[in-house]
Enzyme design. Structure first.
Site, PDB file in Angstrom:
ATOM      1  CE1 TYR A 151      -9.651   0.582  -6.974  1.00 14.61           C
ATOM      2  CE2 TYR A 151      -8.085   0.891  -8.747  1.00 14.61           C
ATOM      3  CZ  TYR A 151      -8.693   0.077  -7.831  1.00 14.61           C
ATOM      4  OH  TYR A 151      -8.341  -1.241  -7.771  1.00 14.61           O
ATOM      5  CB  CYS A 166     -21.095   1.632 -25.799  1.00 13.48           C
ATOM      6  SG  CYS A 166     -21.288   2.364 -27.404  1.00 13.48           S
ATOM      7  CD  GLU A 167     -20.954   1.452 -18.718  1.00 15.50           C
ATOM      8  OE1 GLU A 167     -21.512   2.016 -17.776  1.00 15.50           O
ATOM      9  OE2 GLU A 167     -21.428   0.464 -19.297  1.00 15.50           O
ATOM     10  N   GLY A 183       0.785  -1.232   0.000  1.00 20.16           N
ATOM     11  CA  GLY A 183       0.000   0.000   0.000  1.00 20.16           C
ATOM     12  C   GLY A 183       0.813   1.276   0.000  1.00 20.16           C
ATOM     13  CD  GLU A 214       1.621  -9.033   2.027  1.00 16.67           C
ATOM     14  OE1 GLU A 214       0.593  -8.379   1.768  1.00 16.67           O
ATOM     15  OE2 GLU A 214       1.608 -10.017   2.769  1.00 16.67           O
ATOM     16  N   PRO A 215       4.867  -4.864  -1.258  1.00 15.53           N
ATOM     17  CG  PRO A 215       6.972  -4.189  -1.996  1.00 15.53           C
ATOM     18  CD  PRO A 215       6.298  -5.142  -1.039  1.00 15.53           C
ATOM     19  N   GLY A 216       3.087  -3.593  -4.008  1.00 12.98           N
ATOM     20  CA  GLY A 216       2.619  -3.863  -5.367  1.00 12.98           C
ATOM     21  C   GLY A 216       2.924  -2.653  -6.233  1.00 12.98           C
ATOM     22  NE  ARG A 262      -4.814   2.318 -10.351  1.00 12.41           N
ATOM     23  CZ  ARG A 262      -4.531   3.520  -9.907  1.00 12.41           C
ATOM     24  NH1 ARG A 262      -4.248   4.483 -10.754  1.00 12.41           N
ATOM     25  NH2 ARG A 262      -4.523   3.774  -8.625  1.00 12.41           N
ATOM     26  CE1 TYR A 299      -3.381  -4.088  -7.934  1.00 11.63           C
ATOM     27  CE2 TYR A 299      -2.369  -1.957  -7.483  1.00 11.63           C
ATOM     28  CZ  TYR A 299      -2.607  -3.263  -7.129  1.00 11.63           C
ATOM     29  OH  TYR A 299      -2.057  -3.760  -5.973  1.00 11.63           O
TER      30      TYR A 299
HETATM   31  C1  LIG Z   1      -3.076  -5.576  -3.153  1.00 13.86           C
HETATM   32  C2  LIG Z   1      -2.298  -6.077  -2.015  1.00 13.86           C
HETATM   33  C3  LIG Z   1      -1.028  -5.560  -1.755  1.00 13.86           C
HETATM   34  C4  LIG Z   1      -0.382  -4.485  -2.579  1.00 13.86           C
HETATM   35  O1  LIG Z   1      -1.009  -3.260  -2.519  1.00 13.86           O
HETATM   36  P1  LIG Z   1      -0.315  -2.031  -3.284  1.00 13.86           P
HETATM   37  O2  LIG Z   1      -1.195  -0.880  -2.993  1.00 13.86           O
HETATM   38  O3  LIG Z   1      -0.283  -2.360  -4.727  1.00 13.86           O
HETATM   39  O4  LIG Z   1       1.061  -1.894  -2.711  1.00 13.86           O
HETATM   40  C5  LIG Z   1      -0.311  -6.105  -0.704  1.00 13.86           C
HETATM   41  N1  LIG Z   1      -0.822  -7.092   0.071  1.00 13.86           N
HETATM   42  C6  LIG Z   1      -2.051  -7.599  -0.148  1.00 13.86           C
HETATM   43  C7  LIG Z   1      -2.542  -8.681   0.712  1.00 13.86           C
HETATM   44  C8  LIG Z   1      -2.822  -7.108  -1.193  1.00 13.86           C
HETATM   45  O5  LIG Z   1      -4.045  -7.621  -1.396  1.00 13.86           O
END
Ligand SMILES: *Cc1c(COP(=O)(O)O)cnc(C)c1O
Length: 400
Positions: A304, A330-331, A220, A261-263, A300, A358
């Site tokens: 969001y 078409c939306e 996050g 857990e960086p995404g 997104r 994403y």
């Molecule tokens: C989506 C998710 C993340 C990553 O979130 P980001 O905002 O992309 O960093 C980490 N852990 C879990 C369990 C998630 O579902």
């Protein structure tokens, strides 16, 4: 540190549009920011691969020494396919059938369980034999907006911390081997104190788990979307995490590793969506720019209210005007309202920034449109990593 207009123009000519482009060097640099900031802390980073699962991205992530966090059993299988070892794969489940957890167990990966029901089934089947993590809901509000907040007291994610007595009853009844405690409060969190609050919640709980080896603070981290935006301050976060730990030594005497857990932090800024302008429509109040993409490729903004920086890379010297940038679905699929861009003409290329996380991953074939191709730029070379959909792909699973 981003790809230049010229590079993006060249890629559009070579591979066509719409096109997703990813810059491997950016992913590496983001990962190094994390490892540098936490150099003095025993940490392990798991890339939350639901942000972008192209196998070539996963291979790159693996090659730089980062681990992987999965949200489904298929992501676990993709991670193995990309070459990750079981010990570097984490499966953080939510709302899944127990059979998926059994499958993950048989594959030997780390598992975070997010319901009392599955925790009980796990205990019945595996007892103390397989170390496991618990996904807790810390009852903290964090994250860019409600759709991406996962830790608050109305969120479906995790086992609420106020049900600790129920967790402990299961742990004792089945002699569960609890190795990890996980929390994930949401996405787009700039305020490092949200993470510190999460740790504080965990400190109250840690003493009850004698075999704990790690705590997992989820992902996050915020990334900059607009000019002038900042990202989560990693050195500050590392300092605060270290302070929190030195103030709360584990009463069980065991050293605890910290997991993240960086995404989006790793891949958001690495990605670009290159599109082409189909039509310009002048109205009394608004000039609409219609591009050859839509919410089917990048959802997104509509999902969001996310802001994506857009640039006209075909006319960078044109005079600035305000536009509404819209898709061909078409939306209502507005990417941006009242957005200042260098004068836009039909045929110009518009680039969306921060399209790595994403973006493609949430794309669909809505309106029977085809998904774009993906290209990875690595070591100065551009490589096609997914072919553009073809018409036949729309029929692939249909029974004719
Ligand atoms: C989506 C998710 C993340 C990553 O979130 P980001 O905002 O992309 O960093 C980490 N852990 C879990 C369990 C998630 O579902």
């Amino acid at each position: 540190m981003s790809l230049s207009h010229q590079q993006l123009n060249t890629l559009a000519t070579e591979f066509g549009t719409p096109l997703y482009v990813y810059d491997a060097a950016h992913i590496t640099a983001q990962y190094q920011k994390l490892t540098n900031a936490f150099a003095k802390t025993d940490t392990k980073f798991f890339y939350a691969c639901k942000a972008l699962t192209n196998i070539n991205i996963l291979k790159h992530i693996n090659s730089i020494g980062c681990n992987v966090d999965c949200s489904s059993i298929n992501e676990v299988k993709l991670a193995f396919f990309a070459g990750f070892e079981a010990k570097n794969i984490l499966y953080t489940s939510n709302g899944i059938h127990f059979s998926e957890i059994e499958e993950a167990q048989s594959l030997g990966v780390h598992i975070n369980i997010d319901s009392l029901s599955n925790l009980e089934k796990f205990g019945q089947k595996f007892g103390h034999s397989y170390p496991v993590g618990i996904r807790l809901r810390p009852n903290i509000m964090g994250g860019g907006n409600l759709k991406v907040s996962t830790g608050h007291d109305k969120s479906k994610f995790g086992i609420p911390v106020d049900q600790l007595d129920k967790i402990l009853a299961l742990v004792s009844q089945y002699n569960l081997h609890i190795q990890n405690l996980h929390i994930h409060t949401g996405s787009d969190i700039k305020d490092v104190d949200i993470f510190v609050k999460g740790i504080e919640v965990l400190f109250d709980i840690i003493p009850f788990f004698k075999e704990l080896e790690s705590i997992d603070l989820g992902g996050g981290f915020k990334v900059p979307y607009k000019d002038g935006d900042t990202e989560t301050d990693m050195p500050l976060l590392a300092q605060k995490v270290n302070e929190a730990f030195s103030n709360h030594p584990n009463p069980n005497g065991k050293h605890l590793q910290v997991w993240f857990e960086p995404g989006k932090f790793l891949v958001s800024g690495a990605g670009y969506l290159i599109t082409e302008v189909n039509v310009i429509k002048e109205n009394a109040t608004t000039t609409f720019v219609g591009i050859n993409s839509g919410l089917n490729h990048l959802i997104r903004p509509m999902f969001y209210d996310a802001y994506h920086k857009i640039e006209n890379i075909s006319n960078p010297a044109g005079s600035a005007k305000k536009y509404a940038v819209t898709g061909y679905i078409c939306e209502t699929d507005t990417f941006a309202w009242d957005r200042k861009l260098h004068e836009v003409r039909e045929g110009d290329l518009l680039v969306f920034y921060n399209a790595g996380a994403y973006g493609f991953e949430m794309s669909s074939n809505f309106n029977s449109r085809l998904k774009p191709a993906e290209v990875l730029v690595k070591d100065g070379k551009a490589q096609l990593i997914r072919r553009r959909d073809e018409f036949e792909d729309l029929l692939k699973n249909q029974v004719l």
